[in-house]
Design an enzyme around this catalytic site. Sequence first.
Site, short mmCIF file in Angstrom:
data_model
loop_
_atom_site.label_atom_id
_atom_site.label_comp_id
_atom_site.label_asym_id
_atom_site.label_seq_id
_atom_site.Cartn_x
_atom_site.Cartn_y
_atom_site.Cartn_z
N ARG A 1 13.92 47.86 75.70
CA ARG A 1 14.01 46.98 76.82
C ARG A 1 14.78 47.72 77.90
O ARG A 1 14.86 47.83 79.17
CB ARG A 1 14.50 45.58 76.70
CG ARG A 1 14.75 44.78 77.97
CD ARG A 1 15.19 43.53 77.78
NE ARG A 1 15.78 42.78 79.01
CZ ARG A 1 16.13 41.59 79.10
NH1 ARG A 1 16.07 40.81 78.20
NH2 ARG A 1 16.49 40.84 80.28
N ASN B 1 6.64 38.35 76.29
CA ASN B 1 6.35 38.75 77.67
C ASN B 1 5.70 40.34 77.70
O ASN B 1 5.94 40.82 76.62
CB ASN B 1 7.81 38.75 78.14
CG ASN B 1 8.16 37.57 78.91
OD1 ASN B 1 7.17 36.79 79.73
ND2 ASN B 1 9.35 37.23 78.85
N CYS C 1 5.79 30.05 79.39
CA CYS C 1 6.87 30.44 80.06
C CYS C 1 7.70 29.46 80.35
O CYS C 1 7.38 28.26 80.65
CB CYS C 1 6.47 31.37 81.49
SG CYS C 1 7.95 32.11 82.13
N HIS D 1 5.49 34.69 86.26
CA HIS D 1 6.59 35.17 86.80
C HIS D 1 6.25 35.50 88.33
O HIS D 1 6.78 36.47 88.99
CB HIS D 1 7.16 36.60 86.18
CG HIS D 1 7.82 36.15 85.02
ND1 HIS D 1 8.59 37.12 84.13
CD2 HIS D 1 8.12 35.08 84.33
CE1 HIS D 1 9.05 36.58 83.09
NE2 HIS D 1 9.02 35.40 83.12
N TYR E 1 11.61 34.81 90.09
CA TYR E 1 11.09 36.15 89.92
C TYR E 1 10.55 36.95 91.47
O TYR E 1 10.44 38.00 91.60
CB TYR E 1 10.10 36.51 88.70
CG TYR E 1 10.65 36.48 87.52
CD1 TYR E 1 11.16 37.52 87.00
CD2 TYR E 1 10.95 35.33 86.66
CE1 TYR E 1 11.88 37.60 85.49
CE2 TYR E 1 11.63 35.37 85.51
CZ TYR E 1 11.81 36.27 84.87
OH TYR E 1 12.43 36.52 83.66
#
Length: 434
Positions: free
Chosen positions: A92, A146, A167, A197, A250
């Site tokens: 990540r 995700n 989510c 998102h 987001y």
Amino acid sequence: MKIAVIGGGSSYTPELIEGIILRADQVKVDEIVLVDIESGKEKLEIVGALAKRMIQKSGLPIKIELTFDRIKAITNADFVLTQFRVGGLKARANDERIPLKYDVIGQETVGPGGFAKALRTIPVILDICKEIEEYSNDAWLINFTNPAGMVTEAIHKYTSVKAIGLCNVPINMQQMSATILEVDRKDVNISFAGLNHLVYATKVVVNGQDKMATLIDRIIEGRNMNMKNIHDAPWEEDFIKALQVLPCPYHRYYYMMDEMLIEEKEAAELRGTRAEQVQAIERELFEIYKNPTLDVKPKELEERGGALYSEAAISLITSIVTNDHAIHTVNVLNNGAISQLPDDVVVEVSCVVNSEGAKPIQVGKLPPELNGLIQQIKAFEQLTIEAAVTGNKQKALLALVTNPFVPSSKVAKQLLNDLLEANKDYLSKFSMEV
């Protein structure tokens, strides 16, 4: 009832256990199997021990089992919950830092970062689905991994598994709306439409009254409507009033791209990227989890960013088990809900959930100011999914070019090569530079 949790060593697992305990009067769970990979053994054992203490304190007769054998966990499961991260927080961190080299936003679920995460994740989720088809073909897969929309769409396109993507953004928007409007969350009904998102609250109703304008006014005044992992840039007043709907947190990456990029670059230099910050949070969390007297979810877990995850997950399971026809906002096949999108793509919309799954509530035609961005991101998602499944570098390149974060095909090519190199241990389908 047996629940298998793929990624059981996650720091989020105590959230899930708490949710199961709190819903015990509605859903009787007999067995929870926490499964992880062997490199995550220490975390699995720490989290598993805390889970057992939490169950023991509750007095519920639920068996907790820890294993590295995914097939054993999946076999005869009623629900399989996926909450894993291929490559861990180190991968990540690469997703977040590599785009910044090119003055492109680096974020774990959207833009090039979300693209890289999807490439790593989709092949693994499809392998898991093959095992579900063979060893527990009537199980429900509740996907929290995700990028949830792309992962869930890949499941529907390439497997026969009954899957719903989940989510915590919509339930958090509902909670924050209730706080801002000074009412109970149960009295706030929000209609959601969009993508994971990239979802919009299109209607906010409290006890039969439309409260969208009031909510927008209070957000303009400075009331918080954001997630812990996103820079809290205030919405521009004229824009948010013109939009007339509520974007999710987001959306800041799309509507405030320059400001978010500046903040990301400064944060990366001074404090580290979000992944690097989370690594420190997780080290502290697991030290707390080790405490042999701890038998509740610690409040420090809220800093991790998974607020209300357990409530969203377990209330969804409750609706499937009890056939209560409650409304949940989840990721499901469009099937005409948003008329401008194909039926076979996954959208995030309000749905009626019962024992047969989630049926989207019809949205109809979105206005151009919402539809334009959604169409562009859905095209990016479709190309990314195809690239992840086939290893086709041309599709991968086109996916990045299509994403609004990426300024040119030249930058897209450089990004793609860097991301493929950084993730080569996880991307066996890809072999050469573009």
